[in-house]
Write an enzyme that holds these catalytic residues in place. Structure first.
Site: not given
Ligand code: NAI
Length: 248
Positions: A156, A160
């Site tokens: 991961y 990033k």
């Molecule tokens: P989440 O798991 O709640 O949502 C991710 C969304 O992306 C889901 O709706 C999923 O279906 C979709 N997704 C997954 N694989 C996919 C694919 N191959 N094609 C299209 N859509 C796809 O995740 P969250 O926490 O909302 O994270 C969103 C972004 O923020 C990610 O890039 C994550 O790495 C980043 N992030 C999150 C943090 C956190 O603390 N939650 C911290 C730093 C970054």
């Protein structure tokens, strides 16, 4: 709620829930019409309904960002439906956390395919339109761990960190066409992704947050909306940490 993004069309990947949903709703609140993409297309209905309630045009697209054919098909439909693309938010992301010694090649490939190759594929498809339009703003959702590293997340953090490097390179490639490329680096944000972390890991993370609380998806969304808008017209190639003071 502003009119900063009025008459703009924004594509948000991974918009079904969490940070992606909050970003979509913030962009809609600021006036943007939305193309919502997610591999779980059936989950997009909730985001779409909430954004339509704000008076915006919203269309949903099944899109696996890690698959070039799926991305190509969805982006062609978006171009046909809206006729332009002003904002792209590469938000779709996954984790497959474990220590290096236990990490499988599949864990590595899946995370790099979605988080890094996915952003490359979608950006390549959308940038063609933005370059022709001579305007566009791309915001990549990276992470503080792409800067500082994190035990148990070698796949991961590498994805990033790669995304941050890609952001700086694309800012240089696309700047002459007035297409800006920036990244937001969230810290510890309250979402489904972080809920699954062991309590001990969460405690350690919180100890490193000067503001003393996890962030909310809306905290990230506001930073994205700023970078997407013309208020950031002279900002490109930058990383904006939204992490309660965790880094820099
Ligand atoms: P989440 O798991 O709640 O949502 C991710 C969304 O992306 C889901 O709706 C999923 O279906 C979709 N997704 C997954 N694989 C996919 C694919 N191959 N094609 C299209 N859509 C796809 O995740 P969250 O926490 O909302 O994270 C969103 C972004 O923020 C990610 O890039 C994550 O790495 C980043 N992030 C999150 C943090 C956190 O603390 N939650 C911290 C730093 C970054």
């Amino acid at each position: 709620m502003t009119n900063l993004l009025e008459n703009k069309v924004a594509l948000v990947t991974g918009a079904a829930r969490g940070i992606g949903q909050a970003i979509a709703l913030q962009l809609a609140a600021d006036g943007a019409d939305l193309a919502l993409g997610d591999v779980q297309a059936e989950w997009l209905a909730e985001t779409a309904e909430k954004a339509r309630a704000l008076g915006r045009r919203v269309e949903c697209y099944a899109m696996n960002v890690a698959d070039g054919a799926s991305v190509g098909e969805a982006v062609a439909k978006i171009a046909a439906d809206f006729g332009k693309m002003d904002v792209l938010v590469n938000n779709a992301g996954i984790t497959r956390d474990t220590l290096l010694i236990r990490m499988s090649e599949e864990d590595w490939d899946q995370v790099l395919d979605v988080n890094l190759k996915g952003a490359f594929l979608v950006t390549k498809a959308v940038a063609r339109f933005m370059m022709k339009q001579r305007t566009g703003s791309i915001v990549n959702i990276a992470s503080v761990v792409g800067v500082m590293g994190n035990a148990g997340q070698v796949n991961y953090s590498a994805s990033k960190g790669g995304l941050l490097a890609m952001t700086r390179t694309l800012a240089k490639e696309l700047g002459s066409r007035n297409v800006r490329v920036n990244a937001v680096a969230p810290g510890y944000i309250n979402t489904a992704m972080t809920k699954q972390l062991p309590e001990a890991v969460k405690e350690v993370m919180l100890r490193n947050v000067p503001l003393g609380r996890p962030g909310e998806p809306e905290d990230v969304a506001k930073a994205v909306a700023f970078l997407a808008s013309d208020n950031a017209a002279y900002i490109s190639g930058q990383t904006l940490p939204v992490c309660g003071g965790m880094i820099w």
